[in-house]
Design a protein around this motif. Structure first.
Motif, PDB file in Angstrom:
ATOM      1  N   ASN A 225     -60.497 -43.531   0.929  1.00 27.18           N
ATOM      2  CA  ASN A 225     -58.889 -44.024   0.493  1.00 27.18           C
ATOM      3  C   ASN A 225     -58.747 -43.244  -0.668  1.00 27.18           C
ATOM      4  O   ASN A 225     -58.994 -41.924  -0.747  1.00 27.18           O
ATOM      5  CB  ASN A 225     -59.189 -45.679  -0.431  1.00 27.18           C
ATOM      6  CG  ASN A 225     -59.706 -45.690  -2.280  1.00 27.18           C
ATOM      7  OD1 ASN A 225     -59.918 -44.342  -2.557  1.00 27.18           O
ATOM      8  ND2 ASN A 225     -60.480 -46.299  -2.055  1.00 27.18           N
ATOM      9  N   ARG A 226     -56.957 -43.072  -0.573  1.00 30.44           N
ATOM     10  CA  ARG A 226     -56.141 -42.845  -1.294  1.00 30.44           C
ATOM     11  C   ARG A 226     -56.790 -42.228  -2.724  1.00 30.44           C
ATOM     12  O   ARG A 226     -56.210 -40.659  -3.048  1.00 30.44           O
ATOM     13  CB  ARG A 226     -54.454 -42.555  -0.848  1.00 30.44           C
ATOM     14  CG  ARG A 226     -54.180 -42.786   1.141  1.00 30.44           C
ATOM     15  CD  ARG A 226     -52.772 -43.257   0.354  1.00 30.44           C
ATOM     16  NE  ARG A 226     -52.283 -43.272   2.084  1.00 30.44           N
ATOM     17  CZ  ARG A 226     -50.941 -43.222   2.764  1.00 30.44           C
ATOM     18  NH1 ARG A 226     -49.824 -43.426   1.945  1.00 30.44           N
ATOM     19  NH2 ARG A 226     -50.880 -43.478   3.894  1.00 30.44           N
ATOM     20  N   GLU A 227     -56.546 -43.033  -3.568  1.00 30.98           N
ATOM     21  CA  GLU A 227     -57.061 -43.076  -4.534  1.00 30.98           C
ATOM     22  C   GLU A 227     -58.275 -41.812  -5.145  1.00 30.98           C
ATOM     23  O   GLU A 227     -57.728 -41.338  -5.716  1.00 30.98           O
ATOM     24  CB  GLU A 227     -57.617 -44.454  -5.559  1.00 30.98           C
ATOM     25  CG  GLU A 227     -55.865 -45.181  -5.024  1.00 30.98           C
ATOM     26  CD  GLU A 227     -56.366 -46.912  -5.641  1.00 30.98           C
ATOM     27  OE1 GLU A 227     -57.130 -47.278  -6.291  1.00 30.98           O
ATOM     28  OE2 GLU A 227     -54.921 -47.572  -5.600  1.00 30.98           O
ATOM     29  N   GLN A 228     -58.833 -42.278  -4.262  1.00 29.93           N
ATOM     30  CA  GLN A 228     -60.069 -41.724  -4.682  1.00 29.93           C
ATOM     31  C   GLN A 228     -60.200 -40.235  -3.986  1.00 29.93           C
ATOM     32  O   GLN A 228     -60.757 -38.804  -4.163  1.00 29.93           O
ATOM     33  CB  GLN A 228     -61.486 -42.404  -3.453  1.00 29.93           C
ATOM     34  CG  GLN A 228     -62.242 -42.978  -3.654  1.00 29.93           C
ATOM     35  CD  GLN A 228     -63.095 -43.960  -3.659  1.00 29.93           C
ATOM     36  OE1 GLN A 228     -63.625 -43.252  -2.270  1.00 29.93           O
ATOM     37  NE2 GLN A 228     -63.465 -44.951  -3.477  1.00 29.93           N
ATOM     38  N   ALA A 229     -58.989 -39.967  -3.229  1.00 29.96           N
ATOM     39  CA  ALA A 229     -58.486 -38.820  -2.193  1.00 29.96           C
ATOM     40  C   ALA A 229     -57.913 -37.192  -3.943  1.00 29.96           C
ATOM     41  O   ALA A 229     -58.158 -36.573  -3.822  1.00 29.96           O
ATOM     42  CB  ALA A 229     -57.882 -38.502  -1.818  1.00 29.96           C
TER      43      ALA A 229
ATOM     44  N   GLU B 292     -59.118 -33.497  -6.931  1.00 28.10           N
ATOM     45  CA  GLU B 292     -58.597 -32.031  -8.193  1.00 28.10           C
ATOM     46  C   GLU B 292     -58.265 -32.731  -9.612  1.00 28.10           C
ATOM     47  O   GLU B 292     -57.908 -31.496 -10.085  1.00 28.10           O
ATOM     48  CB  GLU B 292     -56.930 -32.789  -7.061  1.00 28.10           C
ATOM     49  CG  GLU B 292     -56.563 -32.382  -6.313  1.00 28.10           C
ATOM     50  CD  GLU B 292     -55.150 -32.040  -5.767  1.00 28.10           C
ATOM     51  OE1 GLU B 292     -54.672 -32.612  -6.292  1.00 28.10           O
ATOM     52  OE2 GLU B 292     -55.491 -31.241  -4.524  1.00 28.10           O
ATOM     53  N   GLU B 293     -58.254 -33.488 -10.176  1.00 31.01           N
ATOM     54  CA  GLU B 293     -58.555 -33.996 -11.383  1.00 31.01           C
ATOM     55  C   GLU B 293     -59.828 -33.831 -12.056  1.00 31.01           C
ATOM     56  O   GLU B 293     -58.912 -33.404 -12.935  1.00 31.01           O
ATOM     57  CB  GLU B 293     -58.030 -35.623 -11.380  1.00 31.01           C
ATOM     58  CG  GLU B 293     -57.090 -35.981 -10.959  1.00 31.01           C
ATOM     59  CD  GLU B 293     -56.844 -38.112 -10.566  1.00 31.01           C
ATOM     60  OE1 GLU B 293     -57.852 -38.680 -11.056  1.00 31.01           O
ATOM     61  OE2 GLU B 293     -55.389 -38.768 -10.448  1.00 31.01           O
ATOM     62  N   GLN B 294     -60.207 -33.852 -11.702  1.00 31.78           N
ATOM     63  CA  GLN B 294     -62.085 -33.374 -12.094  1.00 31.78           C
ATOM     64  C   GLN B 294     -62.623 -31.984 -12.369  1.00 31.78           C
ATOM     65  O   GLN B 294     -62.771 -31.584 -12.874  1.00 31.78           O
ATOM     66  CB  GLN B 294     -63.208 -34.458 -11.170  1.00 31.78           C
ATOM     67  CG  GLN B 294     -63.009 -35.778 -11.525  1.00 31.78           C
ATOM     68  CD  GLN B 294     -64.771 -36.657 -10.723  1.00 31.78           C
ATOM     69  OE1 GLN B 294     -65.248 -35.700 -10.823  1.00 31.78           O
ATOM     70  NE2 GLN B 294     -64.997 -37.767 -11.360  1.00 31.78           N
ATOM     71  N   ILE B 295     -62.072 -31.400 -10.940  1.00 34.65           N
ATOM     72  CA  ILE B 295     -61.187 -29.384 -11.931  1.00 34.65           C
ATOM     73  C   ILE B 295     -60.850 -29.607 -12.433  1.00 34.65           C
ATOM     74  O   ILE B 295     -61.690 -28.405 -13.259  1.00 34.65           O
ATOM     75  CB  ILE B 295     -60.987 -29.344  -9.900  1.00 34.65           C
ATOM     76  CG1 ILE B 295     -62.669 -29.486  -8.571  1.00 34.65           C
ATOM     77  CG2 ILE B 295     -60.820 -27.807  -9.998  1.00 34.65           C
ATOM     78  CD1 ILE B 295     -61.916 -29.092  -7.572  1.00 34.65           C
ATOM     79  N   THR B 296     -59.712 -29.979 -13.018  1.00 37.39           N
ATOM     80  CA  THR B 296     -58.728 -29.346 -13.869  1.00 37.39           C
ATOM     81  C   THR B 296     -59.288 -30.031 -14.531  1.00 37.39           C
ATOM     82  O   THR B 296     -58.988 -29.278 -15.657  1.00 37.39           O
ATOM     83  CB  THR B 296     -57.435 -30.658 -13.634  1.00 37.39           C
ATOM     84  OG1 THR B 296     -56.719 -30.250 -12.131  1.00 37.39           O
ATOM     85  CG2 THR B 296     -56.381 -29.262 -14.649  1.00 37.39           C
ATOM     86  N   LEU B 297     -60.021 -30.782 -14.615  1.00 27.78           N
ATOM     87  CA  LEU B 297     -60.584 -31.826 -16.294  1.00 27.78           C
ATOM     88  C   LEU B 297     -61.704 -30.502 -17.065  1.00 27.78           C
ATOM     89  O   LEU B 297     -61.943 -30.414 -17.833  1.00 27.78           O
ATOM     90  CB  LEU B 297     -60.866 -32.875 -16.008  1.00 27.78           C
ATOM     91  CG  LEU B 297     -61.972 -33.834 -17.216  1.00 27.78           C
ATOM     92  CD1 LEU B 297     -61.306 -33.602 -18.506  1.00 27.78           C
ATOM     93  CD2 LEU B 297     -62.599 -35.446 -17.116  1.00 27.78           C
ATOM     94  N   ASN B 298     -62.301 -30.708 -15.522  1.00 23.69           N
ATOM     95  CA  ASN B 298     -63.407 -29.136 -15.933  1.00 23.69           C
ATOM     96  C   ASN B 298     -63.243 -27.862 -16.780  1.00 23.69           C
ATOM     97  O   ASN B 298     -64.177 -27.191 -16.834  1.00 23.69           O
ATOM     98  CB  ASN B 298     -64.841 -28.990 -14.727  1.00 23.69           C
ATOM     99  CG  ASN B 298     -65.788 -30.229 -14.423  1.00 23.69           C
ATOM    100  OD1 ASN B 298     -65.794 -30.850 -15.543  1.00 23.69           O
ATOM    101  ND2 ASN B 298     -65.162 -30.141 -12.905  1.00 23.69           N
ATOM    102  N   GLU B 299     -62.219 -27.773 -16.413  1.00 28.80           N
ATOM    103  CA  GLU B 299     -61.456 -26.285 -16.356  1.00 28.80           C
ATOM    104  C   GLU B 299     -60.943 -26.453 -18.139  1.00 28.80           C
ATOM    105  O   GLU B 299     -61.611 -25.443 -18.518  1.00 28.80           O
ATOM    106  CB  GLU B 299     -60.326 -25.993 -15.461  1.00 28.80           C
ATOM    107  CG  GLU B 299     -59.516 -25.020 -15.950  1.00 28.80           C
ATOM    108  CD  GLU B 299     -58.485 -24.170 -15.212  1.00 28.80           C
ATOM    109  OE1 GLU B 299     -57.892 -23.133 -15.446  1.00 28.80           O
ATOM    110  OE2 GLU B 299     -57.735 -25.320 -14.632  1.00 28.80           O
ATOM    111  N   GLN B 300     -60.403 -27.325 -18.381  1.00 25.51           N
ATOM    112  CA  GLN B 300     -60.759 -28.075 -19.514  1.00 25.51           C
ATOM    113  C   GLN B 300     -61.591 -28.343 -20.735  1.00 25.51           C
ATOM    114  O   GLN B 300     -61.218 -26.888 -20.798  1.00 25.51           O
ATOM    115  CB  GLN B 300     -59.389 -28.747 -20.072  1.00 25.51           C
ATOM    116  CG  GLN B 300     -58.406 -28.948 -18.906  1.00 25.51           C
ATOM    117  CD  GLN B 300     -57.066 -27.156 -19.871  1.00 25.51           C
ATOM    118  OE1 GLN B 300     -57.243 -27.174 -20.305  1.00 25.51           O
ATOM    119  NE2 GLN B 300     -56.462 -26.798 -18.620  1.00 25.51           N
TER     120      GLN B 300
END
Length: 669
Positions: free
Chosen positions: A75-79, A83-91
């Motif tokens: 679904n769209r929420e999972q899409a 991006e959110e997790q990549i940004t979180l991992n970068e931090q």
């Protein structure tokens, strides 16, 4: 040295190149100082810049690239999760806990002693969300330390991320199962409530047509609409038919229309046949032929049938329409009565049906939540959509060349900066220290013989120019002597006004444009400057070719034919009060226009001409003819007493002359 012939004395010609020897020495000294300032500044800035550029140590960089791949999102929420997790991992890669653990691992496993602060300066990240990759960088001056630090950093983070994912998966599954059990209990309770409510209020389905009460109301409503439509149509048709009968128009019943058309067609065919036979045979023959007689009889029968049918169809049509109106009216009243009796019951049933529908929507929402939760649990258990598979696209390496600084590029920048700085200092030095300019003085004259000596080209040109100007002044003085204005030194204001000759005015008129010609004609025919500026096109009389001057010194001025032609073209069909000048100008602008005309005409000293000098020349012209001073205002408008007194010393030609005998046209064109 002596000459037998006449000699000419020329003033010396000075130029900027003639300087005394002391000034030349001072200039050379100042030039040396400028070169010294320029070179010293350039060398100082260049040396300091080169020291700064080449004293910087080389910086090396090692890199690693990791890619995050996720399962297909449902679904769209999972899409948006990747991006959110990549940004979180970068931090998290540069968080303090990771850096502290990395410092301990480097010390214990590799024997590299680096504090978290030093590691934070050395390490950096760069995420690319579209490609789902994170670039890991290790930057420093020691190339051999970068690869082990970057490898240890990457291994530590991947190990920590794997442990966290396993713990989070078990915890998420337990929480999801508890939520699912709670939802199933609520769904069961909601279904029981819906069944009880439907049985209590006789609700079969959410579809309104499937419930008897609402279905009956709907059918009654449709029947009532149809009855009202029939009643309206019948009433309208009846009124239309009655209006047609009242107007004497023919009314035919729709059911009889086909029969009438058939009779009309048969009558037309028989009449056409008889007409054709009438052109072939005589009337006596047609009256005796049995076939023709039979056709005539049939024609009479058809006409009588048509007349009888038309007389009956109108009355039958009216009776049918009246019967239709009565039947539709009775049907409408019956349906309205039945529908009114069911309206109260239908209203209560609608309220219960809305409540039943609300209960079903709540049940659908609970079932959707339960199904969504089931899908999420299956996905987390099987596909694990929120857990990324991390691939190392590029492993850490030991760099073999530095990435910065760029010594030769920075050297060129420093050289350019040194040049700009030296030029700025030179400009500042030149502004502060200025060379003294010697003043030129006249100390001698040059005696030039008429022959026997050769002049330089420049001196010859200068001499020719001066002779030309002297010739023009001589010509001007000769013309002025005819009517001179003899003024004393006590009237310096008039000495600045140049006396213009008639030949010069003609030269001005030949090169002037339309506005210039009018200006010369107005001033040299007796208009004051203020009167000329205030002229309007209605002041010109095209029949008498004269100007009517209004005011305290009202008068009529006859103009030359050439000026009248110009005024005829610009004053035709002019409205009352329209200014004479299409582009109004001030006195200063008129003066500049006169100077421009003098330049074009090649007059000597054109800057001395103005409107005031033209008027001064005109007044001198009048007084020289013998005009009395007190008569001048009748000829040329208002003149102040102080200005009028200046013309007392003009040499008159004989005794005073009456106004009628004075020539008022200074400029003959």
């Amino acid at each position: 040295m002596s000459f037998n012939e006449k000699v000419e004395v020329m003033p010396p010609h000075f130029s900027g190149n003639e300087q005394d020897p002391s000034a030349g020495e001072e200039a050379k000294k100042l030039q040396k100082q400028k070169w010294l300032v320029l070179s010293v500044t350039f060398l100082i800035v260049l040396i300091i810049g080169l020291i700064w550029v080449w004293s910087r140590p080389a910086i090396y960089q090692s890199q690693a690239i990791i890619h995050f791949s996720y399962a297909q999102q449902l679904n769209r929420e999972q899409a948006t999760v990747p991006e959110e997790q990549i940004t979180l991992n970068e931090q998290r890669l540069t968080s303090y806990n990771i850096l502290e653990s990395l410092s301990e691992n480097l010390d214990s496993e590799l024997g590299i002693s680096l504090t978290p602060q030093q590691i934070a300066i050395m390490l950096s990240t760069e995420a690319q969300l579209s490609s789902r990759i994170i670039n890991l960088y290790a930057t420093g001056e020691q190339a051999n330390l970068l690869e082990p630090v970057l490898s240890q950093w990457l291994d530590l983070y991947l190990q920590m991320l794997s442990v966290e994912n396993e713990e989070n998966t078990v915890e998420d599954l337990q929480i999801g199962e508890q939520k699912l059990q709670t939802l199933e209990i609520k769904i069961l309770e909601q279904r029981q409530e819906i069944e009880r409510f439907g049985a209590e209020h006789n609700i079969v389905s959410l579809e309104r047509d499937e419930n008897r009460t609402l279905s009956k109301i709907k059918s009654l409503g449709s029947a009532l609409d149809q009855a009202e439509s029939e009643f309206t149509q019948s009433t309208t048709t009846l009124e239309s038919v009655m209006d047609s009968i009242a107007k004497g128009e023919e009314v035919i019943h729709p059911n009889d229309l086909g029969r009438i058309n058939n009779l009309l067609s048969s009558i037309k065919n028989i009449e056409a046949t008889l007409a054709e036979l009438g052109r072939k045979y005589t009337p006596e023959y047609m009256n005796r032929d049995p076939n023709i007689k039979e056709q005539k009889r049939v024609l009479d029968i058809r006409k009588s049938e048509l007349a009888e049918l038309k007389s009956q169809t109108e009355q039958r049509y009216l009776l049918d329409l009246e019967r239709s109106v009565l039947e539709s009216s009775a049907k409408r009243k019956t349906l309205e009565k039945e529908l009114g009796e069911l309206s109260v019951t239908a209203q209560k049933f609608n309220q219960r049906l809305d409540e039943f529908e609300r209960l079903n929507r709540s049940l659908s929402q609970l079932e959707e939540q339960a199904q969504l939760l089931k899908d999420q649990l299956v996905e987390e258990e099987v596909q694990k959509p929120f857990q990324a598979k991390i691939n190392i696209l590029e492993a850490p390496f030991e760099p073999s060349y530095p990435i910065s600084p760029l010594y030769w590029r920075d050297t060129l920048i420093v050289a350019a900066s040194a040049l700009v700085a030296s030029l700025f200092v030179l400009l500042l030095f030149s502004f502060i220290v200025r060379q003294k300019q010697p003043a030129a003085t006249m100390t001698s004259y040059t005696v030039v013989p008429p022959s026997g000596l050769t002049l330089s080209t420049q001196a010859a040109q200068q001499q020719a120019l001066e002779q030309q100007q002297q010739a023009r002044l001589a010509q001007q003085n000769a013309s002025v002597d005819k009517t001179p204005l003899q003024l004393g030194q006590e009237t310096p204001s008039s000495n600045s006004l140049r006396l213009v000759t008639q030949d010069e005015c003609k030269a001005l008129y030949e090169v002037a444009n339309r506005e210039g010609k009018l200006t010369l004609a107005f001033v040299l025919n007796g208009l004051t400057i203020d009167e000329m500026l205030a002229l309007s096109k209605s002041d010109y009389d095209s029949q008498t070719h004269s100007l009517d001057v209004k005011g305290d010194f009202a008068r009529s001025i006859l103009l030359p034919e050439s000026i009248s032609g110009i005024l005829d073209s610009i004053c035709v069909n002019a409205e009352l009060g329209t200014p004479m000048w299409s582009n109004p100008m001030s006195v200063e602008q008129f003066d500049q226009m006169v100077i421009n005309m003098a330049h074009d005409a090649g007059l000597a000293f054109p800057e001395q001409l103005s409107l005031a000098s033209l008027r001064h020349s005109y007044l001198t012209f009048l007084v020289a003819q013998g005009a009395r001073l007190n008569d001048l205002e009748q000829l040329a408008g208002y003149i102040t007493p102080s200005d009028l007194s200046l013309y007392r010393q003009v040499n008159r030609r004989g005794d005073p002359v009456e106004i009628e005998n004075i020539n008022r046209h200074f400029l003959v064109i």
